[in-house]
Design a protein around this motif. Structure first.
Motif, PDB file in Angstrom:
ATOM      1  N   SER A  41       0.853  -1.266  -0.073  1.00 56.06           N
ATOM      2  CA  SER A  41      -0.132  -0.152   0.035  1.00 56.06           C
ATOM      3  C   SER A  41       0.783   1.358  -0.088  1.00 56.06           C
ATOM      4  O   SER A  41       0.447   2.497  -0.253  1.00 56.06           O
ATOM      5  CB  SER A  41      -0.737   0.005   1.115  1.00 56.06           C
ATOM      6  N   LEU A  42       1.980   1.148   0.495  1.00 55.39           N
ATOM      7  CA  LEU A  42       3.139   2.237   0.410  1.00 55.39           C
ATOM      8  C   LEU A  42       3.307   2.699  -0.914  1.00 55.39           C
ATOM      9  O   LEU A  42       3.191   3.966  -1.342  1.00 55.39           O
ATOM     10  CB  LEU A  42       4.382   1.883   1.016  1.00 55.39           C
TER      11      LEU A  42
ATOM     12  N   GLU B 155       1.298   2.071  -3.462  1.00 51.83           N
ATOM     13  CA  GLU B 155       0.064   2.701  -4.126  1.00 51.83           C
ATOM     14  C   GLU B 155      -0.037   4.114  -3.450  1.00 51.83           C
ATOM     15  O   GLU B 155      -0.526   4.996  -4.343  1.00 51.83           O
ATOM     16  CB  GLU B 155      -1.196   1.858  -3.495  1.00 51.83           C
ATOM     17  N   ALA B 156       0.274   4.315  -2.173  1.00 53.04           N
ATOM     18  CA  ALA B 156       0.098   5.852  -1.580  1.00 53.04           C
ATOM     19  C   ALA B 156       0.963   6.735  -2.553  1.00 53.04           C
ATOM     20  O   ALA B 156       0.862   7.907  -2.750  1.00 53.04           O
ATOM     21  CB  ALA B 156       0.405   5.540  -0.288  1.00 53.04           C
ATOM     22  N   ALA B 157       2.090   6.202  -2.907  1.00 51.83           N
ATOM     23  CA  ALA B 157       3.017   6.980  -3.634  1.00 51.83           C
ATOM     24  C   ALA B 157       2.488   7.483  -4.981  1.00 51.83           C
ATOM     25  O   ALA B 157       2.653   8.569  -5.542  1.00 51.83           O
ATOM     26  CB  ALA B 157       4.437   6.468  -3.737  1.00 51.83           C
ATOM     27  N   SER B 158       2.050   6.521  -5.552  1.00 52.16           N
ATOM     28  CA  SER B 158       1.600   6.760  -7.072  1.00 52.16           C
ATOM     29  C   SER B 158       0.336   7.625  -6.812  1.00 52.16           C
ATOM     30  O   SER B 158       0.071   8.577  -7.733  1.00 52.16           O
ATOM     31  CB  SER B 158       1.364   5.496  -7.881  1.00 52.16           C
ATOM     32  N   ASP B 159      -0.407   7.340  -5.738  1.00 54.61           N
ATOM     33  CA  ASP B 159      -1.832   8.353  -5.428  1.00 54.61           C
ATOM     34  C   ASP B 159      -1.340   9.644  -5.241  1.00 54.61           C
ATOM     35  O   ASP B 159      -1.950  10.511  -5.611  1.00 54.61           O
ATOM     36  CB  ASP B 159      -2.311   7.760  -4.360  1.00 54.61           C
TER      37      ASP B 159
ATOM     38  N   PHE C 186      -6.039   2.160  -9.207  1.00 60.36           N
ATOM     39  CA  PHE C 186      -5.473   1.352  -8.930  1.00 60.36           C
ATOM     40  C   PHE C 186      -5.707  -0.140  -9.848  1.00 60.36           C
ATOM     41  O   PHE C 186      -5.248  -1.117  -9.667  1.00 60.36           O
ATOM     42  CB  PHE C 186      -5.165   1.023  -7.462  1.00 60.36           C
TER      43      PHE C 186
ATOM     44  N   TYR D 259      -1.358   8.082 -10.724  1.00 61.34           N
ATOM     45  CA  TYR D 259      -0.540   9.271 -10.455  1.00 61.34           C
ATOM     46  C   TYR D 259      -0.901  10.655 -11.208  1.00 61.34           C
ATOM     47  O   TYR D 259      -0.490  11.615 -10.935  1.00 61.34           O
ATOM     48  CB  TYR D 259       1.132   9.114 -10.453  1.00 61.34           C
TER      49      TYR D 259
ATOM     50  N   PHE E 278      -5.865   5.548   3.054  1.00 61.17           N
ATOM     51  CA  PHE E 278      -5.903   4.388   3.139  1.00 61.17           C
ATOM     52  C   PHE E 278      -6.401   3.633   4.306  1.00 61.17           C
ATOM     53  O   PHE E 278      -6.058   4.325   5.338  1.00 61.17           O
ATOM     54  CB  PHE E 278      -4.446   3.595   2.697  1.00 61.17           C
TER      55      PHE E 278
ATOM     56  N   PHE F 199       4.791   6.855   5.106  1.00 63.08           N
ATOM     57  CA  PHE F 199       5.885   6.503   4.748  1.00 63.08           C
ATOM     58  C   PHE F 199       6.854   6.385   6.007  1.00 63.08           C
ATOM     59  O   PHE F 199       7.065   7.465   6.518  1.00 63.08           O
ATOM     60  CB  PHE F 199       6.804   7.311   3.590  1.00 63.08           C
TER      61      PHE F 199
ATOM     62  N   PHE G  19       5.306  15.173   0.715  1.00 61.12           N
ATOM     63  CA  PHE G  19       5.420  14.229  -0.279  1.00 61.12           C
ATOM     64  C   PHE G  19       4.878  14.565  -1.660  1.00 61.12           C
ATOM     65  O   PHE G  19       5.525  14.541  -2.712  1.00 61.12           O
ATOM     66  CB  PHE G  19       5.082  12.599   0.018  1.00 61.12           C
TER      67      PHE G  19
END
Lengths: 273, 398
Positions: free
Chosen positions: A169-170, A172-176, B71, B92, B100, B106, B117
């Protein structure tokens, strides 16, 4: 209180005995031999004789660094792909990585001799399609190839173990949050896999820098490494004292490298992005 | 203290096009391993709305969210964002952000770097990043936490950082995947209030996924009730509660007595062998229907004056009211009342015409709404596949 501390001492005893016999005693022996001559008298002659081995040390470090870098370049994407594939495929791929390790180290190295020889398997195949022959055996490239081949699993395993634990999920969070594929790698996956890279580098560099036999077989004895020199002192020259002092220098070098790497891991782990 | 600039801008922006559709899902279907997860979903979401996707686990609500986030690509159907089809556009590049379930903060970055970020990816100048981060930390009440490590934060604080991180990039739509699931009851109530507050201040569209019907009722403008990959009902919280379309919705949202009935004529329904006046029309003559009566809508009267009468079989005290089970001709009703009864009492009940909700027969008819085996434990056991039952019976919620 007294009983627990006594029990603890009893429980610690096997470990203490173990490390005395197998770690401390050999170390003391090495140091003793390094600073004595054949008759057992104290001397600095062995240390002074080291100046003749500057080139060998330099070559060992250079080859080990190159081999480690190549291992890293191959292993990182490989570990990533294995960690991201399905459970069944993952098992098979890991098996393929581990398989060569079940064979004897000497045999694995020897097999490269027949592959790389001037009239070996590779040149025969290339000759059949009108290429070559290439001179591959007895070159520095062959020595480095031997190191990469033998120590690659030690780089793949620690990186893989970090990558497989990475929370998906990290990424995914980054691409989000706007990272494209490369940015996800650079800003999230890479910084989080630094501990695996560090231990992989250590586990490949240390055996590479101290290896013997690989250079004797694949380098034709022309590119002696420090491990070969040590072996020669003990096996053929019977100069235990010089051999011990060479070992001592190698050990100090490796400890220094590991200290630097650990420092790097602590400081840069987070700041590397 | 003045409200930060960007909040103003968002507020103005949303008022101009409050009624425009921002997300439109057309005929979306998805299957994994030959199992259909979503069956022909059609849904449009208006700009600035707080929409909740509500349903038991495995109903497809999270899958729907992941399709909007980018996703997951649907097998068929169209995803339209702001008038443009965005099938195939990677996550993106979409103007939607996700919070989530487990926050996905992170771990190698501190609070400040986590919130910054997304802005770093957009190449926002440094001083502007720092301004936005400060603004966001203020919005989620975490001022002074910039240098803190993620691991040193409590669950509630991590949740706030996740909200700040997603809002910092100024999304048009915020997707929330059971964001309060990991928090304890008290904190969850506070965060519900705070999230609603943030949504109203910023005017951003929220799409909120939950299996908690209470959460859905208290926060949403619109609720989308889903079950087994299909949308059951779309409506405001009051619509959904007062006029459920089928037995599944009636049972999932709150408590319901659901009886077999026959619509004798407009305004007349027959059940339990009696004819009742109601307010529903538009059914066929003598059409079999499901009749829903909420436990709090039943009045208890002396037995000789009741429309129906029965024996009290169980009484439990719930604080605000008593929950009693009454056996009427073999069908057990749940009634919520402030008047005390004793087990064994014979009581009469009376129901006003407007409290009777008539539903067409559906695949769910006969599955729900009978309290004959009722006890807190049994309820959980008899519906093992619905989160709702499990959740309502968990000790922390009661």
């Amino acid at each position: 209180m007294k009983t627990t501390s006594f029990a603890k001492k009893i429980l610690n005893a096997p470990y203490i005995v173990w490390s005395l016999i197998f770690i401390i005693a050999p170390l003391i022996m090495v140091i003793y031999y390094a600073f004595t001559d054949r008759s057992g008298a104290f001397t600095f002659n062995n240390v002074i004789a080291l100046k003749n081995y500057g080139e060998t040390f330099g070559r060992s470090i250079l080859y080990a660094v190159i081999a480690t870098l190549i291992c890293l370049i191959i292993s990182y994407p490989l570990a990533y792909i294995i960690a991201r594939s399905g459970a069944n495929k993952r098992g098979t791929l890991m098996m393929l990585i581990m398989l060569p390790m079940w064979m004897n180290f000497l045999i694995r190295t020897y097999s490269w001799l027949t592959l790389l020889a001037n009239k070996g398997v590779i040149n025969t195949i290339l000759g059949a399609i009108g290429l070559g022959p290439f001179h591959m055996i007895n070159t520095p490239g062959a020595v480095i190839l031997g190191m990469v081949y033998n120590f690659l699993p030690y780089m793949v395993l620690p990186i893989y173990s970090i990558m497989s634990k990475l929370d998906f999920s990290l990424t995914e969070a980054a691409s989000d949050l706007g990272c494209n594929g490369f940015q996800v790698l650079r800003r999230v996956i890479f910084p989080l896999s630094v501990p695996g890279i560090i231990s992989g580098i250590t586990m490949v560099f240390v055996p590479s820098v101290s290896t013997f036999y690989i250079s004797q077989k694949l380098g034709g004895g022309k590119y002696l490494l420090i491990g070969d020199s040590i072996e020669m002192q003990f096996q053929s020259a019977y100069n235990y004292n010089l051999g011990a002092s060479l070992s001592l220098v190698l050990m100090v070098m490796i400890i220094a490298c590991m200290l630097v790497m650990n420092k790097f891991a602590d400081d840069e782990g987070a700041a590397i992005i | 203290m003045s409200i930060p600039n960007y909040i103003h801008r968002l507020e103005r922006g949303c008022k101009l096009n409050e009624k425009t559709v921002i997300i439109n899902l057309k005929n979306i279907s998805v299957s994994f391993d030959e199992q259909q997860i979503l069956k022909n979903i059609n849904l449009h979401i208006r700009d600035g709305e707080f929409v909740t996707l509500l349903g038991p686990s495995g109903c497809g609500k999270t899958t729907t969210l992941r399709i909007i986030a980018g996703f997951l690509e649907p097998d068929s159907g169209e995803v339209i964002f702001d008038g443009k089809t965005i099938n195939g556009v990677p996550a993106y590049k979409r103007q939607v952000n996700t919070i989530f379930q487990r926050y996905a903060l992170f771990p190698h970055l501190n609070v400040y770097e986590n919130i910054a970020f997304g802005l770093k990816n957009k190449k926002v100048p440094k001083d502007e990043i720092s301004k936005t981060v400060t603004e966001m930390l203020g919005l989620v009440n975490l001022k002074g936490f910039e240098k803190r490590n993620i691991d040193s934060l409590s669950g509630g604080q991590q949740q706030r950082v996740a909200i700040a991180r997603a809002l910092a990039v100024r999304p048009r739509v915020l997707l929330l995947d059971e964001p309060l699931g990991a928090l304890d009851l008290k904190l969850r109530k506070d965060m519900q209030f705070e999230l609603k507050n943030i949504q109203q201040r910023l005017g951003i569209t929220f799409i909120y996924v939950t299996h908690d019907q209470e959460e859905a009722l208290s926060m949403s403008d619109t609720i989308v009730v889903m079950n087994s990959g299909e949308i059951q009902q779309i409506g405001s919280p009051t619509d959904i509660y007062n006029e459920p379309v089928n037995a599944f919705v009636a049972d999932f949202i709150g408590e319901s007595n659901i009886l077999d009935g026959i619509m004798r004529d407009d305004y007349y329904v027959e059940f339990e062998g009696m004819r009742f006046k109601c307010v529903d029309t538009g059914f066929g003559k003598n059409e079999p229907v499901d009749v829903v009566i909420r436990p709090e809508d039943v009045d208890i009267v002396p037995s000789d004056r009741g429309m129906l009468k029965g024996e009290v079989t169980s009484v439990s005290f719930k604080g605000v009211h008593y929950e009693i089970i009454v056996d009427i001709n073999g069908f057990k009703w749940m009634i919520q009342t402030t008047e005390k009864s004793e087990v064994g009492d014979i009581i009469g009940i009376s129901i006003k015409p407007e409290e009777i909700q008539i539903m067409k027969k559906s695949e769910y008819s006969g599955l729900y709404g009978d309290y004959s085996s009722f006890s807190d434990e049994f309820d959980g056991l008899s519906n093992p596949d619905t989160d709702k039952a499990e959740n309502e019976n968990s000790p922390q919620e009661e």
